[in-house]
Every structure is written in C-alpha cells, then in structure tokens.
Write a protein that holds these residues in place. Structure first.
Motif, PDB file in Angstrom:
ATOM      1  N   ASP A  73      11.349  19.822  -0.241  1.00  0.00           N
ATOM      2  CA  ASP A  73      11.787  20.298  -1.559  1.00  0.00           C
ATOM      3  C   ASP A  73      11.370  19.382  -2.712  1.00  0.00           C
ATOM      4  OD1 ASP A  73      12.977  22.546  -0.474  1.00  0.00           O
ATOM      5  OD2 ASP A  73      14.898  21.538  -0.185  1.00  0.00           O
ATOM      6  N   LYS A  74      10.693  18.302  -2.398  1.00  0.00           N
ATOM      7  CA  LYS A  74      10.287  17.345  -3.422  1.00  0.00           C
ATOM      8  C   LYS A  74       8.852  17.591  -3.901  1.00  0.00           C
ATOM      9  CE  LYS A  74      13.867  14.295  -2.406  1.00  0.00           C
ATOM     10  NZ  LYS A  74      14.740  15.358  -2.022  1.00  0.00           N
ATOM     11  N   ILE A  75       8.139  18.496  -3.207  1.00  0.00           N
ATOM     12  CA  ILE A  75       6.761  18.812  -3.589  1.00  0.00           C
ATOM     13  C   ILE A  75       6.634  20.322  -3.777  1.00  0.00           C
ATOM     14  CG2 ILE A  75       5.779  16.813  -2.410  1.00  0.00           C
ATOM     15  CD1 ILE A  75       4.924  18.717  -0.117  1.00  0.00           C
ATOM     16  N   GLY A  76       5.558  20.747  -4.414  1.00  0.00           N
ATOM     17  CA  GLY A  76       5.273  22.164  -4.530  1.00  0.00           C
ATOM     18  C   GLY A  76       4.716  22.700  -3.218  1.00  0.00           C
ATOM     19  N   ASP A  77       4.092  23.875  -3.249  1.00  0.00           N
ATOM     20  CA  ASP A  77       3.514  24.453  -2.037  1.00  0.00           C
ATOM     21  C   ASP A  77       2.391  23.596  -1.480  1.00  0.00           C
ATOM     22  OD1 ASP A  77       5.282  26.576  -2.099  1.00  0.00           O
ATOM     23  OD2 ASP A  77       3.898  27.884  -3.181  1.00  0.00           O
ATOM     24  N   THR A  78       1.692  22.890  -2.368  1.00  0.00           N
ATOM     25  CA  THR A  78       0.673  21.932  -1.949  1.00  0.00           C
ATOM     26  C   THR A  78       0.875  20.646  -2.735  1.00  0.00           C
ATOM     27  OG1 THR A  78      -0.960  22.610  -3.587  1.00  0.00           O
ATOM     28  CG2 THR A  78      -0.995  23.767  -1.472  1.00  0.00           C
ATOM     29  N   ALA A  79       0.368  19.560  -2.194  1.00  0.00           N
ATOM     30  CA  ALA A  79       0.450  18.264  -2.858  1.00  0.00           C
ATOM     31  C   ALA A  79      -0.648  17.377  -2.299  1.00  0.00           C
ATOM     32  CB  ALA A  79       1.820  17.625  -2.629  1.00  0.00           C
ATOM     33  N   GLU A  80      -0.829  16.235  -2.918  1.00  0.00           N
ATOM     34  CA  GLU A  80      -1.792  15.268  -2.416  1.00  0.00           C
ATOM     35  C   GLU A  80      -1.095  13.953  -2.148  1.00  0.00           C
ATOM     36  OE1 GLU A  80      -5.139  14.878  -5.052  1.00  0.00           O
ATOM     37  OE2 GLU A  80      -6.077  16.680  -4.236  1.00  0.00           O
ATOM     38  N   GLY A  81      -1.612  13.259  -1.151  1.00  0.00           N
ATOM     39  CA  GLY A  81      -1.104  11.947  -0.810  1.00  0.00           C
ATOM     40  C   GLY A  81      -2.254  10.983  -0.616  1.00  0.00           C
ATOM     41  N   THR A  82      -1.921   9.707  -0.499  1.00  0.00           N
ATOM     42  CA  THR A  82      -2.922   8.660  -0.313  1.00  0.00           C
ATOM     43  C   THR A  82      -2.565   7.846   0.918  1.00  0.00           C
ATOM     44  OG1 THR A  82      -3.302   8.547  -2.687  1.00  0.00           O
ATOM     45  CG2 THR A  82      -3.992   6.640  -1.397  1.00  0.00           C
ATOM     46  N   VAL A  83      -3.553   7.593   1.759  1.00  0.00           N
ATOM     47  CA  VAL A  83      -3.356   6.789   2.966  1.00  0.00           C
ATOM     48  C   VAL A  83      -3.111   5.347   2.555  1.00  0.00           C
ATOM     49  CG1 VAL A  83      -4.442   5.916   5.072  1.00  0.00           C
ATOM     50  CG2 VAL A  83      -4.788   8.307   4.388  1.00  0.00           C
ATOM     51  N   LEU A  84      -2.072   4.752   3.134  1.00  0.00           N
ATOM     52  CA  LEU A  84      -1.739   3.352   2.869  1.00  0.00           C
ATOM     53  C   LEU A  84      -2.139   2.484   4.066  1.00  0.00           C
ATOM     54  CD1 LEU A  84      -0.432   1.529   0.727  1.00  0.00           C
ATOM     55  CD2 LEU A  84       1.758   1.963   1.823  1.00  0.00           C
ATOM     56  N   TYR A  85      -1.653   2.854   5.270  1.00  0.00           N
ATOM     57  CA  TYR A  85      -1.946   2.093   6.486  1.00  0.00           C
ATOM     58  C   TYR A  85      -2.252   3.044   7.634  1.00  0.00           C
ATOM     59  CZ  TYR A  85       0.788  -1.482   4.019  1.00  0.00           C
ATOM     60  OH  TYR A  85       1.281  -2.350   3.085  1.00  0.00           O
ATOM     61  N   VAL A  86      -3.132   2.602   8.519  1.00  0.00           N
ATOM     62  CA  VAL A  86      -3.389   3.322   9.761  1.00  0.00           C
ATOM     63  C   VAL A  86      -2.708   2.516  10.868  1.00  0.00           C
ATOM     64  CG1 VAL A  86      -5.133   4.225  11.332  1.00  0.00           C
ATOM     65  CG2 VAL A  86      -5.585   4.165   8.870  1.00  0.00           C
ATOM     66  N   LEU A  87      -1.709   3.123  11.497  1.00  0.00           N
ATOM     67  CA  LEU A  87      -0.894   2.456  12.508  1.00  0.00           C
ATOM     68  C   LEU A  87      -1.189   3.045  13.885  1.00  0.00           C
ATOM     69  CD1 LEU A  87       2.389   2.705  10.419  1.00  0.00           C
ATOM     70  CD2 LEU A  87       0.919   0.690  10.662  1.00  0.00           C
ATOM     71  N   PRO A  88      -0.830   2.349  14.952  1.00  0.00           N
ATOM     72  CA  PRO A  88      -1.092   2.880  16.298  1.00  0.00           C
ATOM     73  C   PRO A  88      -0.453   4.249  16.568  1.00  0.00           C
ATOM     74  CG  PRO A  88      -0.485   0.575  16.424  1.00  0.00           C
ATOM     75  CD  PRO A  88      -0.270   1.001  14.996  1.00  0.00           C
ATOM     76  N   LYS A  89       0.705   4.518  15.949  1.00  0.00           N
ATOM     77  CA  LYS A  89       1.405   5.773  16.232  1.00  0.00           C
ATOM     78  C   LYS A  89       1.475   6.714  15.040  1.00  0.00           C
ATOM     79  CE  LYS A  89       4.167   4.046  20.007  1.00  0.00           C
ATOM     80  NZ  LYS A  89       5.483   3.974  20.607  1.00  0.00           N
ATOM     81  N   GLY A  90       0.624   6.551  14.065  1.00  0.00           N
ATOM     82  CA  GLY A  90       0.632   7.443  12.921  1.00  0.00           C
ATOM     83  C   GLY A  90      -0.092   6.835  11.736  1.00  0.00           C
ATOM     84  N   VAL A  91      -0.185   7.609  10.686  1.00  0.00           N
ATOM     85  CA  VAL A  91      -0.855   7.163   9.465  1.00  0.00           C
ATOM     86  C   VAL A  91       0.183   7.185   8.347  1.00  0.00           C
ATOM     87  CG1 VAL A  91      -2.739   7.629   7.861  1.00  0.00           C
ATOM     88  CG2 VAL A  91      -3.028   8.172  10.302  1.00  0.00           C
ATOM     89  N   LEU A  92       0.448   6.019   7.768  1.00  0.00           N
ATOM     90  CA  LEU A  92       1.441   5.915   6.704  1.00  0.00           C
ATOM     91  C   LEU A  92       0.773   6.191   5.358  1.00  0.00           C
ATOM     92  CD1 LEU A  92       4.414   5.211   6.067  1.00  0.00           C
ATOM     93  CD2 LEU A  92       3.626   2.889   5.593  1.00  0.00           C
ATOM     94  N   CYS A  93       1.376   7.089   4.582  1.00  0.00           N
ATOM     95  CA  CYS A  93       0.824   7.513   3.290  1.00  0.00           C
ATOM     96  C   CYS A  93       1.937   7.555   2.253  1.00  0.00           C
ATOM     97  CB  CYS A  93       0.249   8.933   3.410  1.00  0.00           C
ATOM     98  SG  CYS A  93      -0.939   9.163   4.739  1.00  0.00           S
ATOM     99  N   PHE A  94       1.546   7.772   1.006  1.00  0.00           N
ATOM    100  CA  PHE A  94       2.527   8.049  -0.040  1.00  0.00           C
ATOM    101  C   PHE A  94       2.075   9.281  -0.807  1.00  0.00           C
ATOM    102  CE2 PHE A  94      -0.389   4.921  -1.854  1.00  0.00           C
ATOM    103  CZ  PHE A  94      -0.727   5.469  -3.086  1.00  0.00           C
ATOM    104  N   VAL A  95       3.056   9.999  -1.377  1.00  0.00           N
ATOM    105  CA  VAL A  95       2.768  11.181  -2.180  1.00  0.00           C
ATOM    106  C   VAL A  95       2.301  10.711  -3.549  1.00  0.00           C
ATOM    107  CG1 VAL A  95       3.726  13.289  -3.198  1.00  0.00           C
ATOM    108  CG2 VAL A  95       4.547  12.503  -0.971  1.00  0.00           C
ATOM    109  N   ASN A  96       1.212  11.267  -4.032  1.00  0.00           N
ATOM    110  CA  ASN A  96       0.725  10.908  -5.363  1.00  0.00           C
ATOM    111  C   ASN A  96       1.755  11.325  -6.411  1.00  0.00           C
ATOM    112  OD1 ASN A  96      -1.481  10.072  -3.926  1.00  0.00           O
ATOM    113  ND2 ASN A  96      -2.853  11.653  -4.683  1.00  0.00           N
ATOM    114  N   GLU A  97       2.027  10.437  -7.361  1.00  0.00           N
ATOM    115  CA  GLU A  97       3.114  10.612  -8.339  1.00  0.00           C
ATOM    116  C   GLU A  97       3.142  11.968  -9.021  1.00  0.00           C
ATOM    117  OE1 GLU A  97       3.679   7.732 -11.416  1.00  0.00           O
ATOM    118  OE2 GLU A  97       3.616   6.078  -9.988  1.00  0.00           O
ATOM    119  N   ASP A  98       1.994  12.460  -9.438  1.00  0.00           N
ATOM    120  CA  ASP A  98       1.960  13.713 -10.191  1.00  0.00           C
ATOM    121  C   ASP A  98       2.248  14.940  -9.324  1.00  0.00           C
ATOM    122  OD1 ASP A  98      -0.463  13.258  -8.914  1.00  0.00           O
ATOM    123  OD2 ASP A  98      -1.667  14.241 -10.459  1.00  0.00           O
TER     124      ASP A  98
END
Length: 109
Positions: A73-98
C-alpha cells in the motif's frame, strides 16, 4: 526521509542473483491476481523481464526490509527500486523516493 528497504527473493527460479550489482534499477509490479499471494510484487529488470519477487515471508525478508505485504500500500501499481547489496540469500534494495505514495504513513510506523 526514511528509506524503505525490500528484499528480492525467488531469483533461483529465474536467472539467479549473481548478475545483480549495487545501483541497478529494478521495476516493481503488483500482481493482485496472483493465486498464491494476493500481495505479490513481481520484480523485473530491463532486458530480462521477471527476475524474482519482493520477499513476503519472515524467512526471506532480510534485515530491516519491508515485506511485500507492508510495502504493497506504500507504492502505486508499479514502482522502481535500487539495488543496495547482493547477499547470499537475496538482494537488498530500497524503493526510490519518488515512488512512495505516502511518507507520513511510514514515519508513524
């Protein structure tokens, strides 16, 4: 502003996660018709398409990441994010502010 983190999971069902690198942009797409998870958020990369999902289980959410259910509920139907770290069990990202619908909601949590 507070960053919203999320984890990409399920990459092993697609192309793996070895090619992810910090600062890559990923596209988030809600999948309300997903029969397994009504709060599913698909992750795509330009040129590859579907590469995984936003984690929605306590076993796959890394660190301070939002689950797909919290993020839905914090994003629209689509959004963009940016990769921060690549970890052994997943990829940590953040949602782009806009792409955040309502920051006031986030600051109260």
């Amino acid at each position: 502003m507070t960053r919203i983190f999320f984890t990409i999971t399920g990459t092993n069902h697609h192309y793996g996660h070895e090619f992810f690198e910090p600062n890559m942009t990923v596209k988030l797409i809600k999948e309300p018709d997903n029969e397994i998870d009504k709060e599913a958020i698909k992750v795509e990369l330009e040129g590859l398409g579907h590469v995984g999902y936003v984690a929605n289980s306590p076993y796959t959410v890394a660190g301070e990441s939002y689950s797909a259910g919290r993020l839905y509920d914090k994003i629209g139907d689509t959004a963009e994010g940016t990769v921060l770290y690549v970890l052994p069990k997943g990829v940590l990202c953040f949602v782009n502010e806009d792409n955040i619908v309502d920051y006031e909601d986030i600051d109260r949590q």
